[in-house]
Structure formats: structure tokens, C-alpha cells
Design a protein around this motif. Sequence first.
Motif, PDB file in Angstrom:
ATOM      1  N   ARG A  69      -3.415   2.645 -17.266  1.00  0.00           N
ATOM      2  CA  ARG A  69      -3.784   3.364 -16.177  1.00  0.00           C
ATOM      3  C   ARG A  69      -3.473   3.473 -14.784  1.00  0.00           C
ATOM      4  O   ARG A  69      -3.525   4.239 -13.903  1.00  0.00           O
ATOM      5  N   ILE A  70      -3.590   1.650 -14.297  1.00  0.00           N
ATOM      6  CA  ILE A  70      -3.994   1.511 -13.387  1.00  0.00           C
ATOM      7  C   ILE A  70      -1.812   1.637 -12.885  1.00  0.00           C
ATOM      8  O   ILE A  70      -1.699   2.889 -11.722  1.00  0.00           O
ATOM      9  N   ASP A 103      -1.963   2.311  -2.776  1.00  0.00           N
ATOM     10  CA  ASP A 103      -2.372   2.358  -4.096  1.00  0.00           C
ATOM     11  C   ASP A 103      -2.348   0.555  -4.446  1.00  0.00           C
ATOM     12  O   ASP A 103      -4.054   0.396  -5.147  1.00  0.00           O
ATOM     13  N   ILE A 104      -1.653   0.242  -5.108  1.00  0.00           N
ATOM     14  CA  ILE A 104      -1.591  -1.450  -5.511  1.00  0.00           C
ATOM     15  C   ILE A 104      -0.819  -2.380  -4.076  1.00  0.00           C
ATOM     16  O   ILE A 104      -0.009  -2.071  -3.323  1.00  0.00           O
ATOM     17  N   VAL A 105      -1.702  -3.158  -3.847  1.00  0.00           N
ATOM     18  CA  VAL A 105      -1.045  -4.361  -2.573  1.00  0.00           C
ATOM     19  C   VAL A 105      -0.582  -5.468  -3.438  1.00  0.00           C
ATOM     20  O   VAL A 105      -1.711  -6.218  -4.760  1.00  0.00           O
ATOM     21  N   LYS A 152      -6.471   0.741  -3.617  1.00  0.00           N
ATOM     22  CA  LYS A 152      -7.469   0.648  -4.700  1.00  0.00           C
ATOM     23  C   LYS A 152      -7.210  -0.916  -5.838  1.00  0.00           C
ATOM     24  O   LYS A 152      -8.307  -0.846  -6.322  1.00  0.00           O
ATOM     25  N   VAL A 153      -6.064  -1.582  -5.948  1.00  0.00           N
ATOM     26  CA  VAL A 153      -5.294  -2.688  -6.541  1.00  0.00           C
ATOM     27  C   VAL A 153      -5.256  -3.599  -5.794  1.00  0.00           C
ATOM     28  O   VAL A 153      -3.960  -3.460  -4.978  1.00  0.00           O
ATOM     29  N   GLU A 210      -0.167   4.059 -14.963  1.00  0.00           N
ATOM     30  CA  GLU A 210      -0.079   5.392 -14.253  1.00  0.00           C
ATOM     31  C   GLU A 210      -0.077   6.301 -13.186  1.00  0.00           C
ATOM     32  O   GLU A 210       0.461   7.198 -12.551  1.00  0.00           O
ATOM     33  N   SER A 211      -1.202   6.092 -12.568  1.00  0.00           N
ATOM     34  CA  SER A 211      -2.099   6.953 -11.412  1.00  0.00           C
ATOM     35  C   SER A 211      -1.328   6.014  -9.852  1.00  0.00           C
ATOM     36  O   SER A 211      -1.557   7.333  -8.806  1.00  0.00           O
ATOM     37  N   ALA A 212      -0.881   5.320 -10.286  1.00  0.00           N
ATOM     38  CA  ALA A 212      -0.708   4.329  -8.637  1.00  0.00           C
ATOM     39  C   ALA A 212       1.506   5.280  -8.396  1.00  0.00           C
ATOM     40  O   ALA A 212       1.922   5.147  -9.272  1.00  0.00           O
ATOM     41  N   GLY A 213       1.325   5.746  -6.941  1.00  0.00           N
ATOM     42  CA  GLY A 213       2.806   6.028  -6.483  1.00  0.00           C
ATOM     43  C   GLY A 213       3.158   4.607  -5.456  1.00  0.00           C
ATOM     44  O   GLY A 213       4.173   4.188  -5.670  1.00  0.00           O
ATOM     45  N   THR A 214       2.173   3.992  -5.352  1.00  0.00           N
ATOM     46  CA  THR A 214       2.523   3.741  -3.401  1.00  0.00           C
ATOM     47  C   THR A 214       2.120   2.138  -4.157  1.00  0.00           C
ATOM     48  O   THR A 214       0.722   1.754  -3.984  1.00  0.00           O
ATOM     49  N   ILE A 215       3.527   0.889  -3.580  1.00  0.00           N
ATOM     50  CA  ILE A 215       2.836  -0.567  -4.279  1.00  0.00           C
ATOM     51  C   ILE A 215       3.568  -0.675  -3.037  1.00  0.00           C
ATOM     52  O   ILE A 215       4.758  -1.060  -2.232  1.00  0.00           O
ATOM     53  N   ALA A 216       2.281  -1.577  -1.873  1.00  0.00           N
ATOM     54  CA  ALA A 216       2.891  -2.436  -0.888  1.00  0.00           C
ATOM     55  C   ALA A 216       2.614  -3.903  -1.039  1.00  0.00           C
ATOM     56  O   ALA A 216       1.941  -3.740  -2.286  1.00  0.00           O
ATOM     57  N   VAL A 217       3.785  -4.596  -1.093  1.00  0.00           N
ATOM     58  CA  VAL A 217       4.936  -5.789  -1.976  1.00  0.00           C
ATOM     59  C   VAL A 217       4.547  -6.640  -0.780  1.00  0.00           C
ATOM     60  O   VAL A 217       5.620  -6.731   0.680  1.00  0.00           O
ATOM     61  N   VAL A 218       3.705  -7.658  -0.323  1.00  0.00           N
ATOM     62  CA  VAL A 218       3.330  -8.631   0.591  1.00  0.00           C
ATOM     63  C   VAL A 218       4.533  -9.709   0.404  1.00  0.00           C
ATOM     64  O   VAL A 218       4.502 -10.177  -0.991  1.00  0.00           O
TER      65      VAL A 218
END
Length: 144
Positions: free
Chosen positions: A13-14, A75-77, A99-100, A16-24
Motif C-alpha cells: 500500500r505504501i 512521501d518516502i525518505v 509519511k515513511v 502504491e501510494s508513494a510518488g516522491t522518494i527522497a534518497v538520503v
Amino acid sequence: MAFSNPSREEIKRILESAGTIAVVGLSDNPERTSHMVSEAMQAKGYRIVPVNPNAETILGEKSYPSLSDIPFPVDIVNVFRRSELTPPIAEEAAAIGAKVLWLQLGVVSEEAAAIAEQAGLLAIMDRCIKVEDSILLPQGKSRS
């Protein structure tokens, strides 16, 4: 209580709903795991936002020195940093409203997970986002 990752259904679900992922810790070196994983995720339709103070662009996207420098929602880091460096990243992820917090395979920090969860983020650690995406969304993300 000991940390446990969300269920596979929740991770699906995470993703499917994520569009933007920041990659540290995204490297501009194509031989590095962070670069290969992020490139694969970008090819699957996610927007990858590099967080690397030593690069101007990576994978065709503007790189930012820190999470707090990103001027749009994330959305996700996704974190490619040593475990002991992750608690401040968790604090910054919370501060920007992500969110994550996703700590990559081999990255484990109970402290970072607790910081994220106390701020309302879901925490995932010691899992590869590319592997999870390949298993859970083999056909790619569904478009609504």
C-alpha cells in the motif's frame, strides 16, 4: 516493545501510494548500490529526489543538500547511510512531513524508528525498497 516492519500488504500500500522518494545518501556513482536502486525505482515511475550535498544533479534530478532544503512534499525518505547516522535523518524526515522513513537493507536503528513512529511516520528498516517493489508490484504501480 521491539520494532517490527509493517506487513507486506502495508508495504505494498505504501509503495502504491508513494510518488516522491527522497534518497538520503544517493551517490552520483553508477556503481554504488544507492544509485542502482534509485535508478530502478525511477524507471518504475517514482520521482527520485537526491539528497547529497556534494552533487548538483543525480539521475537527471536536482540534488538537495538536506531533506529540509526540498521545497515540495516527500512521501518516502529512503536512507542509504550508516545506521548510527539515521536518528537525525528521522528527525528531519518528521520535520518535513514525510509519511515513511525507509532504512535500506543493512541499515538498522531502533532509535531512528522510534523517532519516526513518535512523529506519526511509518518506519521500515533493513529492507531494500527495490526488492520490495519488485516482489509486491511486479507489473508496476497501478494508475488511478
